[in-house]
Design a protein around this motif. Structure first.
Motif, PDB file in Angstrom:
ATOM      1  N   ASP A   1       0.855  -1.199   0.000  1.00  0.00           N
ATOM      2  CA  ASP A   1       0.000   0.000   0.000  1.00  0.00           C
ATOM      3  C   ASP A   1       0.886   1.242   0.000  1.00  0.00           C
ATOM      4  O   ASP A   1       0.666   2.172   0.767  1.00  0.00           O
TER       5      ASP A   1
ATOM      6  N   HIS B   1       7.351   1.705   6.186  1.00  0.00           N
ATOM      7  CA  HIS B   1       7.325   0.270   6.428  1.00  0.00           C
ATOM      8  C   HIS B   1       8.677  -0.309   6.048  1.00  0.00           C
ATOM      9  O   HIS B   1       8.773  -1.457   5.658  1.00  0.00           O
TER      10      HIS B   1
ATOM     11  N   TYR C   1       6.522  -7.284   4.403  1.00  0.00           N
ATOM     12  CA  TYR C   1       5.177  -6.696   4.423  1.00  0.00           C
ATOM     13  C   TYR C   1       4.210  -7.651   3.745  1.00  0.00           C
ATOM     14  O   TYR C   1       4.489  -8.150   2.646  1.00  0.00           O
TER      15      TYR C   1
ATOM     16  N   ASN D   1       5.277  -6.593   9.014  1.00  0.00           N
ATOM     17  CA  ASN D   1       3.983  -5.917   9.109  1.00  0.00           C
ATOM     18  C   ASN D   1       2.871  -6.770   8.518  1.00  0.00           C
ATOM     19  O   ASN D   1       2.927  -7.148   7.341  1.00  0.00           O
ATOM     20  N   GLU D   2       1.868  -7.071   9.336  1.00  0.00           N
ATOM     21  CA  GLU D   2       0.652  -7.780   8.907  1.00  0.00           C
ATOM     22  C   GLU D   2       0.960  -9.006   8.064  1.00  0.00           C
ATOM     23  O   GLU D   2       0.499  -9.125   6.928  1.00  0.00           O
TER      24      GLU D   2
ATOM     25  N   ASN E   1      -2.082  -4.088  14.536  1.00  0.00           N
ATOM     26  CA  ASN E   1      -2.798  -3.154  13.658  1.00  0.00           C
ATOM     27  C   ASN E   1      -4.286  -3.478  13.701  1.00  0.00           C
ATOM     28  O   ASN E   1      -4.665  -4.641  13.581  1.00  0.00           O
TER      29      ASN E   1
ATOM     30  N   TYR F   1      -8.294  -1.643  12.504  1.00  0.00           N
ATOM     31  CA  TYR F   1      -9.004  -0.511  11.903  1.00  0.00           C
ATOM     32  C   TYR F   1     -10.485  -0.533  12.274  1.00  0.00           C
ATOM     33  O   TYR F   1     -11.353  -0.375  11.423  1.00  0.00           O
TER      34      TYR F   1
ATOM     35  N   TYR G   1     -12.271  -0.176   8.416  1.00  0.00           N
ATOM     36  CA  TYR G   1     -12.509  -1.415   7.658  1.00  0.00           C
ATOM     37  C   TYR G   1     -13.412  -2.353   8.451  1.00  0.00           C
ATOM     38  O   TYR G   1     -13.897  -3.342   7.937  1.00  0.00           O
TER      39      TYR G   1
ATOM     40  N   GLU H   1      -1.195   0.471  14.413  1.00  0.00           N
ATOM     41  CA  GLU H   1      -2.004   1.181  13.412  1.00  0.00           C
ATOM     42  C   GLU H   1      -3.456   1.219  13.842  1.00  0.00           C
ATOM     43  O   GLU H   1      -3.974   0.254  14.412  1.00  0.00           O
TER      44      GLU H   1
ATOM     45  N   TRP I   1      -2.322   5.634  12.150  1.00  0.00           N
ATOM     46  CA  TRP I   1      -2.014   5.693  10.721  1.00  0.00           C
ATOM     47  C   TRP I   1      -2.740   6.875  10.138  1.00  0.00           C
ATOM     48  O   TRP I   1      -3.956   6.809  10.074  1.00  0.00           O
TER      49      TRP I   1
ATOM     50  N   ARG J   1      -5.282   3.076  -4.220  1.00  0.00           N
ATOM     51  CA  ARG J   1      -6.273   4.069  -3.808  1.00  0.00           C
ATOM     52  C   ARG J   1      -6.730   4.927  -4.983  1.00  0.00           C
ATOM     53  O   ARG J   1      -6.382   6.106  -5.077  1.00  0.00           O
TER      54      ARG J   1
ATOM     55  N   ASN K   1      -3.326   7.569  -0.171  1.00  0.00           N
ATOM     56  CA  ASN K   1      -3.961   7.039   1.025  1.00  0.00           C
ATOM     57  C   ASN K   1      -4.268   8.250   1.898  1.00  0.00           C
ATOM     58  O   ASN K   1      -3.373   9.023   2.244  1.00  0.00           O
TER      59      ASN K   1
ATOM     60  N   LYS L   1      -5.460   8.670   4.995  1.00  0.00           N
ATOM     61  CA  LYS L   1      -5.664   8.537   6.442  1.00  0.00           C
ATOM     62  C   LYS L   1      -4.796   9.506   7.251  1.00  0.00           C
ATOM     63  O   LYS L   1      -4.736   9.433   8.465  1.00  0.00           O
TER      64      LYS L   1
HETATM   65  C1  GCB Z   1      -2.474  -1.426   6.972  1.00  0.00           C
HETATM   66  C2  GCB Z   1      -1.107  -1.435   6.442  1.00  0.00           C
HETATM   67  C3  GCB Z   1      -0.717  -0.093   5.884  1.00  0.00           C
HETATM   68  C4  GCB Z   1      -1.869   0.464   5.067  1.00  0.00           C
HETATM   69  C5  GCB Z   1      -3.025   0.672   5.991  1.00  0.00           C
HETATM   70  C6  GCB Z   1      -4.272   1.203   5.278  1.00  0.00           C
HETATM   71  O1  GCB Z   1      -2.867  -2.232   7.755  1.00  0.00           O
HETATM   72  O2  GCB Z   1      -0.159  -1.863   7.378  1.00  0.00           O
HETATM   73  O3  GCB Z   1       0.429  -0.231   5.106  1.00  0.00           O
HETATM   74  O4  GCB Z   1      -1.524   1.642   4.419  1.00  0.00           O
HETATM   75  O5  GCB Z   1      -3.388  -0.535   6.569  1.00  0.00           O
HETATM   76  O6  GCB Z   1      -4.413   2.393   5.106  1.00  0.00           O
HETATM   77  O7  GCB Z   1      -5.103   0.385   4.886  1.00  0.00           O
END
Ligand code: GCB
Length: 605
Positions: free
Chosen positions: A191, A359, A384, A422-423, A480, A482, A486, A510, A555, A565, A575, A577
């Motif tokens: 991403d 990252h 990643y 990461n994830e 992480n 959301y 999400y 995150e 984030w 995106r 992105n 955010k």
């Molecule tokens: C995540 C990722 C990050 C993304 C973010 C997102 O979990 O670690 O790299 O940019 O979500 O905005 O979806």
């Protein structure tokens, strides 16, 4: 083609391959390049865009004996040479190519860079060419000869050019290729934008025949008054004396290396500890023979005790923010000291004492300015999502990137956490891969804490569990989530409880929501500042109730480009955010988080 010409080309290809095999690896990494005598090679470089790699392969896709790296020019009007660096276009170095030329915005492939230079050797015995980073793979040639190849877009590398560099008319040519690869680190899918090019500083580094290649000087784990580490000389053929001085603390220590130029270091010292409140840095000089190298180093301890993170023996809460290495106002990769001051200055204004440099390893200005400003750092490698866990070469690549990152930054007091992933998806091969990286990091640096940004899962619709088996090998659990973006509406956070079975600190690495600055509406409307602020409000209430939470890095601070995106007029390949727009405007959520952090700092949780 005639038969002899074909044979000649084949032979040349074989020779080129043999030569390439000999000269593949960069020399051992020289550290603290800022503290050395250097000649910058930054500035305008000539470039050739080469999507089909014609400058490297012939029409059978065999490596050319004499590709663009030969910098050929027609010797007579009858000669056929189908490229010419000298009349080609130019790009700035450091800098990614995507943000410098509209035509290159989506370009993924090869670009050849050439820099011509004269060089006067001011008494130095040896010369190296040093690259802060090149994304993703770099093949480097000086005066037509291959120096080697480096893979990995975010870590430094260098080659010795002592016997090759001349006074006049040197030409340094680098083939940079940012094609994504399934077996790469990172892999095909991320991403973030795949910014290609010579993205960081390039310089010649002058050193004496024997020089201080590297040193590791930090407080021994758990002790406030003992400096432990080592020094390593390059070019030493016998035992050598090395002097370590910290004049402000009255320290002058002499150690003797072994035949390989290595010496452990261990001495007691009364040093004022580095902390966000008082980011004390000392001038530290390491001298051997004709070489003397000075750095500014801070000393602090970092440990865990149960669910606490202890900085200099005292529990600390990490008030953080995640940052991508992008220049928010200019666009494109960040690379300068000014970029670092802007990004980290915003983090300070937000009330942070901590940043997650996501990252991948960011440029060295970021960690040096973090040292200076008093920001603790989470440093990460681009392991990643779903890389090839079963591929030994992918592992070796990740291991090397981790090693280069730790080698470059191990004396930065700001760095408290090395993150290995990461994830990444649960599974045996992934666990083995990441444990291998963790073991390696602990060997290279026994002083810092190890972490990874993992995923959580639902035990039932109201219960989140942080129980990734990788946690057993980590010091600090990164997670992480959301919730509100999400995962359900913002107020879903109010109904969730969290279980963290391990007796270890948790950092919510995150959380967040997308919004455009100036886009206002109902709290329930996506992409509005109100929605984003609401997510932060509910998240903060939820996070306050997680007993083992010892930090967070929402984030994200500022804009970053992402190919994932595409939503027109809202995302436009960004992105969204971020808390601060790319004109520097603070969004409502910025103030929500700032208020929370200010209250935490004043001791009101
Ligand atoms: C995540 C990722 C990050 C993304 C973010 C997102 O979990 O670690 O790299 O940019 O979500 O905005 O979806």
């Amino acid at each position: 083609m005639t038969q002899t010409r074909v044979l000649g080309q084949l032979l040349a290809g074989v020779l080129a391959l043999a030569g390439a095999a000999q000269a593949q690896q960069p020399a051992p990494l020289i550290t603290n390049v800022q503290g050395r005598h250097t000649t910058s090679l930054n500035g305008r470089w000539q470039i050739i865009i080469d999507p089909y790699e014609n400058g490297y392969y012939d029409y059978r896709h065999e490596p050319l004996a004499s590709g663009y790296f030969a910098n050929a020019r027609p010797a007579s009007p009858g000669d056929l040479v189908e490229y010419d660096f000298d009349t080609s276009e130019q790009l700035n170095v450091p800098g990614d190519w995507n943000s410098q030329d509209e035509r290159l915005l989506f370009y993924e492939g090869t670009i050849w860079y050439k820099k011509s230079f004269d060089y006067s050797r001011q008494g130095s015995a040896r010369v190296f060419v040093y690259f802060g980073a090149a994304n993703y793979e770099a093949d480097v040639y000086l005066n037509g000869q291959k120096l080697g190849r480096h893979e990995g877009g975010f870590t430094p590398f260098n080659f010795e050019v002592t016997g090759l560099v001349r006074e006049k008319d040197n030409f340094l040519i680098v083939k940079v290729d940012n094609k994504r690869r399934r077996d790469g680190v990172p892999t095909l899918n991320t991403d973030w934008w795949n910014y290609g090019g010579l993205t960081r500083d390039v310089a010649l580094v002058d050193v004496p025949a024997m020089f201080v290649q590297d040193c590791f000087l930090q407080l021994k784990k758990g002790t406030a008054g003992e400096v432990a580490g080592w020094v390593r000389l390059n070019g030493a053929s016998s035992r050598q004396q090395v002097v370590i001085e910290i004049p402000e603390a009255g320290i002058r220590q002499t150690v003797t290396t072994n035949e390989e130029g290595f010496a452990p270091v261990d001495f007691t010292a009364r040093l004022q500890p580095w902390s966000p409140e008082s980011p004390k840095l000392y001038q530290v000089t390491v001298s051997a023979g004709a070489d003397s190298l000075t750095d500014r180093i801070g000393f602090r301890t970092i440990q865990t005790r149960g669910t606490d993170i202890l900085l200099n023996g005292r529990p600390v809460f990490l008030r953080g923010i995640s940052i991508h290495e992008e220049a928010p106002l200019r666009g494109g990769r960040a690379f300068s000291e000014d970029d670092a001051r802007l990004l980290l200055g915003w983090a300070k204004e937000l009330g942070c004492n901590f940043v997650r440099l996501a990252h991948y390893p960011h440029n060295e200005h970021m960690t040096r300015i973090a040292d200076e400003m008093g920001l603790m750092v989470w440093s990460e490698i681009p392991v990643y999502w779903t890389i090839l866990w079963d591929d030994p070469q992918t592992f070796e690549n990740a291991r090397r990137q981790l090693e280069e990152n730790i080698t470059r930054d191990k004396n930065r007091a700001s760095i408290i956490l090395w993150s290995v992933a990461n994830e990444t998806p649960r599974g045996d091969a992934r666990l083995k891969f990441l444990k291998g990286l963790i073991d390696h990091a602990r060997q290279l640096d026994p002083t810092r804490l190890l972490t990874a940004a993992n995923e959580r899962r639902y035990a039932d619709p109201r219960t989140q569990v942080v129980d990734d088996p990788l946690g057993d090998d980590l010091d600090v659990l990164g997670c992480n989530e959301y919730v509100g973006w999400y995962d359900g509406p913002p107020d879903k956070a109010d109904r969730l409880s969290w279980k963290v079975p391990l007796d270890k600190p948790l950092v919510m690495s995150e959380l967040g929501a997308g919004a455009l600055f100036g886009n206002h509406g109902d709290r329930g409307a996506r992409w509005t500042e109100e929605y984003q602020a609401d997510v932060y409000e509910h998240q903060i209430t939820m996070l306050r109730n997680i007993p083992s939470l010892r930090g967070m890095s929402p984030w994200i601070l500022a804009d970053f480009r992402s190919p994932r995106r595409p939503l027109p007029r809202i995302q436009d390949f960004y992105n969204r955010k971020r808390l601060i727009s790319n004109r520097g405007e603070r969004k409502q959520a910025f103030y929500v988080l700032q208020r929370f952090y200010q209250n935490l700092e004043r001791g009101r949780r």
